[in-house]
Design a protein around this motif. Structure first.
Motif, PDB file in Angstrom:
ATOM      1  N   GLU A 153      40.705  42.744  51.133  1.00 49.61           N
ATOM      2  CA  GLU A 153      39.706  42.643  50.070  1.00 49.61           C
ATOM      3  C   GLU A 153      40.442  42.615  48.740  1.00 49.61           C
ATOM      4  N   PHE A 154      39.807  42.045  47.737  1.00 48.74           N
ATOM      5  CA  PHE A 154      40.476  41.896  46.442  1.00 48.74           C
ATOM      6  C   PHE A 154      40.371  43.209  45.659  1.00 48.74           C
ATOM      7  N   VAL A 155      41.476  43.933  45.607  1.00 47.53           N
ATOM      8  CA  VAL A 155      41.442  45.256  44.978  1.00 47.53           C
ATOM      9  C   VAL A 155      42.082  45.253  43.590  1.00 47.53           C
ATOM     10  N   VAL A 156      41.519  46.067  42.733  1.00 45.82           N
ATOM     11  CA  VAL A 156      42.025  46.226  41.369  1.00 45.82           C
ATOM     12  C   VAL A 156      42.018  47.702  40.988  1.00 45.82           C
ATOM     13  N   GLY A 157      42.734  48.004  39.917  1.00 50.73           N
ATOM     14  CA  GLY A 157      42.772  49.371  39.400  1.00 50.73           C
ATOM     15  C   GLY A 157      44.077  50.056  39.758  1.00 50.73           C
TER      16      GLY A 157
END
Ligand code: PRP
Length: 182
Positions: A153-157
């Motif tokens: 999944e496209f994760v950010v942070g």
């Protein structure tokens, strides 16, 4: 006013879960390098937050160096063209080097960095990645230390970005698809 956190669909890893894992990784790495010194090589830019926390969880003597690599640009899939944007100048011959990455995805970035650094004949070269997405691997490479194995999944942070944004978010979350497909 725009709130960056609103672009996140769900939180995958909270700041507390991350902090606990970083403490565990720091303790394990410190135990493994007991009596030795380590050059901590932070791979910019994504790893800067993780690396800052990880070094504070290490009890062995450590020096910090920075490398810069990039292959994604504004895309959500690796271009396969890993560019080394800056290299460190310290001599790593016969030294313990710990490469610190926020995420292993295709594995191309770490593979390229590993090849580049092995030539310099370090005493040891280990990899720690906070996140691992094994489903996406395009090369046969494993990290020595992994924080969390996560789905594709496209994760950010926590240092991870999309188009240079979202690195400042304290938790790791899944970006809403409409943000990166827009
Ligand atoms: C990201 C991340 C890793 C790399 C992992 O970097 O920080 O370095 O991708 O992906 P891979 O396993 O498919 O190579 P990016 O190129 O986005 O640069 P950044 O660290 O400056 O965000």
């Amino acid at each position: 006013m725009r709130n960056l956190a609103d672009d996140v669909e769900k939180i995958l890893l909270t700041r507390d879960e991350i902090a606990e894992k970083v403490r565990e990784l720091g303790a394990q790495i410190s135990a493994d390098f007991e009596g030795e010194e380590v050059i901590v090589a932070c791979v910019l830019r994504g790893a800067f937050v993780f690396c800052a926390d990880l070094v504070r969880a290490l009890t062995v003597p450590a020096t910090i160096e920075f490398l810069s690599a990039s292959s994604y640009g504004k895309a959500s899939v690796s271009s396969g063209n890993v560019q080394i944007k800056s290299d460190f100048e310290v001599d790593i011959h016969d030294k313990n080097v710990l490469l610190v990455e926020d995420i292993m995805d295709s594995g191309l970035t770490l593979n390229r960095l590993k090849e580049m650094l092995q030539v310099r004949q370090p005493r040891s070269l280990k990899i720690v990645a906070l996140l691992d997405k094994p489903e996406r691997r395009r090369v046969d490479l494993q990290a020595d230390y992994i924080g969390f194995t996560i789905p594709d999944e496209f994760v950010v942070g926590y240092g991870l970005d999309y188009a240079s944004q979202y690195r400042q978010l304290p938790d790791i979350g899944v970006l809403k698809p409409e943000i990166y497909t827009a």
